[in-house]
Design an enzyme around this catalytic site. Structure first.
Site, PDB file in Angstrom:
ATOM      1  N   LYS A   5      14.077 -15.721  -8.049  1.00 47.82           N
ATOM      2  CA  LYS A   5      13.863 -14.781  -9.165  1.00 47.82           C
ATOM      3  C   LYS A   5      12.946 -15.413 -10.207  1.00 47.82           C
ATOM      4  CE  LYS A   5      14.764 -11.785  -7.854  1.00 47.82           C
ATOM      5  NZ  LYS A   5      15.369 -11.558  -6.601  1.00 47.82           N
TER       6      LYS A   5
ATOM      7  N   GLU B  61       9.349 -15.688  -8.932  1.00 44.53           N
ATOM      8  CA  GLU B  61       8.716 -14.378  -8.739  1.00 44.53           C
ATOM      9  C   GLU B  61       8.192 -13.793 -10.045  1.00 44.53           C
ATOM     10  OE1 GLU B  61      10.701 -11.764  -5.189  1.00 44.53           O
ATOM     11  OE2 GLU B  61      12.031 -12.238  -6.843  1.00 44.53           O
TER      12      GLU B  61
ATOM     13  N   CYS C  42       0.811  -1.223   0.000  1.00 44.98           N
ATOM     14  CA  CYS C  42       0.000   0.000   0.000  1.00 44.98           C
ATOM     15  C   CYS C  42       0.842   1.270   0.000  1.00 44.98           C
ATOM     16  CB  CYS C  42      -0.876   0.015   1.239  1.00 44.98           C
ATOM     17  SG  CYS C  42      -1.954  -1.401   1.375  1.00 44.98           S
TER      18      CYS C  42
ATOM     19  N   LYS D 204       6.787  -4.664  -3.389  1.00 38.98           N
ATOM     20  CA  LYS D 204       8.196  -4.317  -3.280  1.00 38.98           C
ATOM     21  C   LYS D 204       8.608  -4.166  -1.830  1.00 38.98           C
ATOM     22  CE  LYS D 204      12.185  -3.094  -4.798  1.00 38.98           C
ATOM     23  NZ  LYS D 204      12.995  -4.246  -5.231  1.00 38.98           N
TER      24      LYS D 204
ATOM     25  N   ARG E 267       5.691  -0.519  -6.026  1.00 34.58           N
ATOM     26  CA  ARG E 267       5.650  -1.284  -4.784  1.00 34.58           C
ATOM     27  C   ARG E 267       4.672  -2.452  -4.854  1.00 34.58           C
ATOM     28  NH1 ARG E 267       7.494   2.410  -0.490  1.00 34.58           N
ATOM     29  NH2 ARG E 267       6.297   1.219   1.000  1.00 34.58           N
TER      30      ARG E 267
ATOM     31  N   HIS F 156      18.592 -37.120  -1.696  1.00 38.94           N
ATOM     32  CA  HIS F 156      17.702 -37.304  -0.550  1.00 38.94           C
ATOM     33  C   HIS F 156      16.298 -36.818  -0.847  1.00 38.94           C
ATOM     34  CE1 HIS F 156      21.084 -38.592   1.832  1.00 38.94           C
ATOM     35  NE2 HIS F 156      21.746 -37.492   1.505  1.00 38.94           N
TER      36      HIS F 156
ATOM     37  N   TRP G 274      -2.831  -2.792  -1.534  1.00 37.73           N
ATOM     38  CA  TRP G 274      -2.404  -4.187  -1.740  1.00 37.73           C
ATOM     39  C   TRP G 274      -3.241  -5.007  -0.757  1.00 37.73           C
ATOM     40  CZ3 TRP G 274       0.447  -7.950   1.135  1.00 37.73           C
ATOM     41  CH2 TRP G 274       0.992  -8.988   0.362  1.00 37.73           C
TER      42      TRP G 274
ATOM     43  N   ASN H  33      -2.323   2.520   5.640  1.00 38.07           N
ATOM     44  CA  ASN H  33      -1.394   1.405   5.373  1.00 38.07           C
ATOM     45  C   ASN H  33      -1.236   0.640   6.676  1.00 38.07           C
ATOM     46  OD1 ASN H  33      -0.963   2.425   2.863  1.00 38.07           O
ATOM     47  ND2 ASN H  33       1.197   2.935   3.167  1.00 38.07           N
ATOM     48  N   GLY H  34      -1.069  -0.679   6.577  1.00 38.39           N
ATOM     49  CA  GLY H  34      -0.868  -1.481   7.780  1.00 38.39           C
ATOM     50  C   GLY H  34      -2.045  -2.408   8.016  1.00 38.39           C
TER      51      GLY H  34
ATOM     52  N   GLU I 282      18.541 -17.920  -4.588  1.00 38.93           N
ATOM     53  CA  GLU I 282      18.166 -16.617  -5.142  1.00 38.93           C
ATOM     54  C   GLU I 282      17.750 -16.753  -6.614  1.00 38.93           C
ATOM     55  OE1 GLU I 282      17.332 -13.892  -4.041  1.00 38.93           O
ATOM     56  OE2 GLU I 282      17.605 -12.478  -5.678  1.00 38.93           O
TER      57      GLU I 282
END
Ligand code: G6P
Length: 609
Positions: free
Chosen positions: A486, A489, A2, A604, A27, A505, A75, A99-100, A482
């Site tokens: 990527k 995402e 947000c 973001k 964001r 395993h 968001w 926001n929150g 990582e």
């Protein structure tokens, strides 16, 4: 996540608000809205699911203007993305953006329903606007009502509130979510991130936890959580990069990948001499704190967490200092045993990630030696609340998938690890060797970004796949993690990473011709072990994509594609091998046609828990 923008001026603020929202788009969000107080002291509310462009279309169809207004990108947390759940929310003459997360929204909702309030959304936010209204009544002392309401709220919030009955006042409050006041000349602003207001001001007040501010055109009055009027400093932010510009690139992510040689150099600048890390690199207090460090606890989220995993190898190897690394959302909710002399290190691009910040605040009660943050945003909450900070110089990162922030974090972490190793017996020869390598990094980074075409050709093999496996050993294992992050995402391909020795395993059961297996294979002491693991994949018909230098001795053959990378010093391999993996996910996402810079469901800067 947000975003909030608000403005009070002697001109129509509609375009200021929209430009602010556009600057916050990166964001991640799913709806947007704006509310203005017009010349007839009426609220003009426009909201739309989707992008800021959809909101603009709505405004074009039903124009609105005013000198006081608030705006928001949402968001979704409570309630699906939709027009009615979008902010601002309104109660009578009062409008609010938030926001929150309000954790006690259910009892408050029940209480307000009993008082006759009707809810038109599924959000926790709507509770706050009705609560303020119930405390103020239409038009009576907005500041007092907001202050009283914040006493009832549990959870995290940044609030921007206006009332059509007080067209000369913008009220805002923060606790647990960031909020700044932008200071102008005869006009003032609020935003959840200074970047939203860079087109109108370069002067900012960073509100502190529990602050409530009353803003008029001529002045700003801040009260702390005890209700005392306080003076908060005004910070002037320098010009910096204007991140809103993609330049010649198609996407921010692409631009940010190619910026890496420059930002890595900027992160090293002034911090290394010919043969040593300069002691000033970690700030004035480092020389007192570092000799006391006996152990390091690293805490972060997402990509920043992967940077921490890499640093653990360096710290234990070079400094002989034990190091644990944990995701913030886990460590903050478990009982931890803290040994004396443990340094608490957070890593964060934004400096505002809610879980990381909460973990830092909790750590302060737990007997850690000191706190340090590796962060990309000056004046962010983590920087302000940590005793030591080491800034990465990545510049604003807009693409949701972190790229240049990660590699600059690795550079900063390497400086930190060398500095700590120096007070723990690292030889001057070894330090000189590590620093010599760092001097070569920007140029090597350039060579690795030059792999673009080769990686693009390779990416075609992934476009139709549903799964991918990434393998690495030792310090390359976090790089495999990582790389997998990527890919998932931005291309939505399910990808996971394993230490190559763990293959047998479990994940080997998944390997067949449909499972591309990406291997990070620098020429290090684990190379021969890694090669044996790869035989296990080949024997099951798995398709290997090996990122290796010619010295590693791989050759392409049916079922094995070798992406040849430049030779590089071992200490730099994790930083450099990240680049072709970023390029791989970028090109696969292009082939799949996904929204590279704003992938679905992701944000973001995650300022809620
Ligand atoms: C979000 C972002 C990631 C980032 C993570 C941690 O999930 O999408 O790119 O790595 O938050 O953020 P931070 O700002 O603390 O590094």
């Amino acid at each position: 996540m947000c975003g909030i923008v608000g403005a009070l001026a002697q001109r129509n603020v509609n375009e200021i608000l929209l430009e602010g929202l556009r600057r916050l788009e990166y964001r991640g969000y799913d709806s947007a809205g704006v509310c203005l107080v017009d010349g007839d002291s009426q609220l003009q509310l426009r909201k739309s699911q989707g992008k800021v462009a959809d909101l603009e279309a709505r405004l074009a169809a039903a124009p609105a203007a005013g000198q006081l207004g608030i705006a928001h990108t949402r968001w979704a947390t409570h309630g699906a993305p939709s027009d009615r759940n979008a902010h601002p929310h309104v109660s009578g003459q009062i409008a609010l953006v938030h926001n929150g997360i309000i954790e006690n929204h259910q009892p408050l909702r029940a209480e307000l329903r009993d008082k006759g309030y009707q809810f038109t959304s599924d959000t926790d936010t709507e509770v706050v606007v009705h609560l303020i209204h119930s405390l103020a009544g239409d038009g009576r002392d907005l500041l007092a009502a907001v202050t009283a309401a914040t006493d009832r709220l549990e959870g995290a919030y940044a609030l921007g509130v206006i009332s059509a009955d007080e067209p000369e006042t913008l009220v805002c409050a923060r606790s647990g979510s960031p909020l700044v006041v932008g200071v102008g000349i005869e006009e003032n602003f609020i935003a959840s991130d200074p970047m939203a207001l860079r087109q109108v001001t370069d002067r900012f007040i960073f509100l502190e936890e529990g602050d409530v501010a009353e803003i008029s055109r001529a002045g700003i009055t801040v009260r702390d959580k005890q209700g005392e009027e306080v003076s908060r400093p005004v910070h002037k932010l320098d010009g910096g990069h204007d991140a809103a510009d993609k330049g010649r690139y198609r996407h921010y992510m692409q631009k940010e990948i190619f910026e890496q040689p420059a930002v890595v150099e900027a992160t090293l600048a002034g911090r290394i001499g010919d043969k040593s890390v300069l002691s000033e690199a970690l700030g004035a207090r480092a020389h007192e704190i570092l000799p006391e460090v006996q152990q390091v606890q690293i805490v972060a989220c997402g990509t920043s967490y992967h940077a921490g995993l890499v640093a653990r190898y360096w710290l234990e190897d070079w400094a002989g200092i034990p190091c644990s690394v944990e995701v913030a959302s886990e460590i903050r909710y478990r009982k931890t045993a803290v040994r004396p002399g443990t340094l608490f290190v957070t890593i964060s691009q934004s400096g505002e990630t809610a879980d990381t910040l909460a973990a830092l605040r909790q750590a302060k009660e737990l007997g850690y030696l000191a706190s340090m943050t590796i962060c990309n945003v000056p004046n962010s909450s983590l920087v302000r609340e940590s005793e030591l900070s080491l800034m990465t110089e990545a510049g604003p990162e807009i693409g949701v998938a972190s790229t240049k922030a990660f590699t600059t974090q690795l550079v900063a972490l390497q400086l930190f690890c060398i500095a700590l190793a120096k007070v723990n017996g690292l030889s001057t020869e070894r330090e000189a060797e590590l620093v010599k390598a760092l001097h070569q990094l920007p140029q090597l980074m350039e060579q690795f970004t030059g792999l673009d075409q080769l990686v693009q050709d390779t990416s075609e093999a992934f476009a139709e796949k549903h799964h991918a496996l990434f393998l690495g050993r030792g310090v390359e294992y976090p790089i495999a993690l990582e790389g997998a992050l990527k890919l998932k995402e931005i291309s939505y391909i399910h990808a996971e990473a394993y230490p190559a020795g763990e293959l047998k395993h479990g994940p080997l059961a998944l390997v067949d011709a449909d499972m591309p297996v990406v291997v990070v294979a620098p020429n290090d002491e684990l190379l021969e072990k890694l090669k044996s693991n790869l035989q296990e994949v080949r024997a099951r018909g798995g398709q290997l994509f090996v990122f290796a230098s010619p010295q590693a001795g791989f050759t392409s053959e049916p079922g094995v594609t070798v992406v040849e990378v430049p030779d590089a010093p071992e200490s730099l391999a994790p930083i450099l091998y990240t680049v072709p993996l970023q390029l791989l996910s970028y090109h696969v996402a292009l082939l799949k046609g996904t929204d590279v810079d704003q992938p679905r469901n992701l944000a973001k800067s995650v300022t809620v828990e």
